[in-house]
Design an enzyme around this catalytic site. Structure first.
Site, PDB file in Angstrom:
ATOM      1  N   ALA A 194     -31.803 -20.054 -81.985  1.00  0.00           N
ATOM      2  CA  ALA A 194     -32.331 -18.767 -81.496  1.00  0.00           C
ATOM      3  C   ALA A 194     -33.840 -18.747 -81.694  1.00  0.00           C
ATOM      4  CB  ALA A 194     -31.687 -17.634 -82.268  1.00  0.00           C
TER       5      ALA A 194
ATOM      6  N   GLY B  90     -28.121 -21.638 -82.863  1.00  0.00           N
ATOM      7  CA  GLY B  90     -27.586 -21.276 -81.547  1.00  0.00           C
ATOM      8  C   GLY B  90     -27.502 -22.466 -80.606  1.00  0.00           C
TER       9      GLY B  90
ATOM     10  N   GLU C 109     -24.346 -24.031 -81.426  1.00  0.00           N
ATOM     11  CA  GLU C 109     -23.249 -23.181 -80.920  1.00  0.00           C
ATOM     12  C   GLU C 109     -23.051 -23.385 -79.412  1.00  0.00           C
ATOM     13  OE1 GLU C 109     -25.022 -19.634 -82.958  1.00  0.00           O
ATOM     14  OE2 GLU C 109     -22.906 -19.251 -83.365  1.00  0.00           O
TER      15      GLU C 109
ATOM     16  N   GLU D 235     -28.219 -20.732 -90.370  1.00  0.00           N
ATOM     17  CA  GLU D 235     -28.393 -19.274 -90.305  1.00  0.00           C
ATOM     18  C   GLU D 235     -28.422 -18.562 -91.645  1.00  0.00           C
ATOM     19  OE1 GLU D 235     -26.640 -21.039 -88.215  1.00  0.00           O
ATOM     20  OE2 GLU D 235     -26.880 -20.301 -86.167  1.00  0.00           O
TER      21      GLU D 235
END
Ligand code: CAA
Length: 269
Positions: free
Chosen positions: A74, A119, A122, A142
């Site tokens: 992210a 992310g 992910e 994270e």
């Protein structure tokens, strides 16, 4: 009269190009290591949906383009100062961008090089097959940022590598290299080197694209459901999909081609 200067076309954060029946989708924020910003969250599901409805496309290949890595997670520069939990939850529900991967019935392959973090990891987890170059590095960092994975990481990782390994990676945020990712089944294929990654991934995508498209979509549906269904329910789904495929032109074509000792030509019907 002189022609007006052409409008500058801004590069988009997600770019698509086509190689036959394979759509190559590149993340395109190389200066920011493809960090996932609002533009990527908006564009990526749109692109996936367009490709899902494009009959000329049979396989989607997601890669990190010209960036030094697949994706550094992210965009931390966009992470907002404290909001209320309600605001965050509503925003996340609205944009649930990662769900775009679950709506695609065609195979999606991730070709991963360099950093594949947060992310970004992910995103790779949401794909059907992961192939990595030896320089790939995976981590879910994270908790070190006061967060947890927010795009399916806590749910998808353990389905791939088992709960013990998933918890190890989630709790420590430790980075693992491509060889370790391969050893634990996080990636199923290793490319020979960084340079050949995309060629090897494309060759894999083309092989899959040459198989019967409906059967490919149905086998993906059944296999993906396997993580959520009981054995009996999964077998019932399999039986139904098998029966549906038994009526297709492609099934008849495959049998005909076998008898005629030639390669089948599949039309996806
Ligand atoms: N967000 C925003 N920008 C990022 C970024 C990120 N996640 N990762 C890298 N960048 C930017 C850097 O700020 C830098 O930009 P500038 O040149 O404008 O300063 C550029 O990309 C290159 O990065 P580095 O100079 O840091 O490159 P490096 O090779 O020295 O280090 C790295 C690479 C180890 C990946 C390091 O950039 C890093 O640690 N990035 C953050 C990784 C991270 O923690 N990701 C998880 C985010 S949280 C998440 O994804 C889940 C969630 O839902 C919140």
């Amino acid at each position: 009269m002189l022609n007006p200067a052409p409008a500058t076309i801004e590069p988009r954060a997600v770019e698509t190009e086509f190689h036959g029946e394979v759509a190559l989708v590149a993340l395109n924020r190389p200066d920011q290591l493809n960090a996932i910003n609002e533009e990527i969250r908006l564009l990526l599901p749109q692109v996936l949906e367009e490709l899902e409805h494009d009959d000329a496309v049979r396989v989607i290949l997601l890669h990190g383009g010209t960036a030094r890595g697949f994706c550094a997670g992210a965009d931390i520069k966009e992470i907002r100062a404290a909001e209320t939990a309600l605001q965050v939850r509503e925003r996340n529900m609205r944009r649930a961008w990662i769900d775009g991967f679950d709506r695609v019935t065609k195979p999606v392959i991730a070709a991963v090089h360099g950093h594949c973090l947060g992310g970004g990891m992910e995103m790779a987890l949401a794909c059907d097959i992961r192939i990595a170059s030896p320089d790939a590095v995976f981590a879910l960092p994270e908790t070190g940022l006061g967060l947890i994975p927010g795009a399916g990481g806590t749910q998808r990782l353990h389905r791939l590598v088992g709960q013990g390994r998933a918890l190890d990676l989630l709790l420590t945020g430790d980075r693992i290299d491509a060889a370790e990712a391969h050893r634990i089944g996080l990636v199923t294929r290793l490319a020979a080197d960084r340079q050949s990654l995309l060629d090897e991934a494309l060759a894999l995508a083309q092989r899959i694209a040459g198989r019967a498209p409906l059967a490919t979509a149905y086998v993906k549906e059944a296999a993906r459901a396997a993580g959520d269904l009981t054995l009996a329910a999964g077998q019932a789904l399999e039986r139904n999909l098998f029966a549906l495929l038994s009526t297709t032109a492609d099934k008849a074509e495959a049998a005909r081609a076998f008898k005629e000792k030639r390669k089948p030509v599949f039309g996806g019907k």
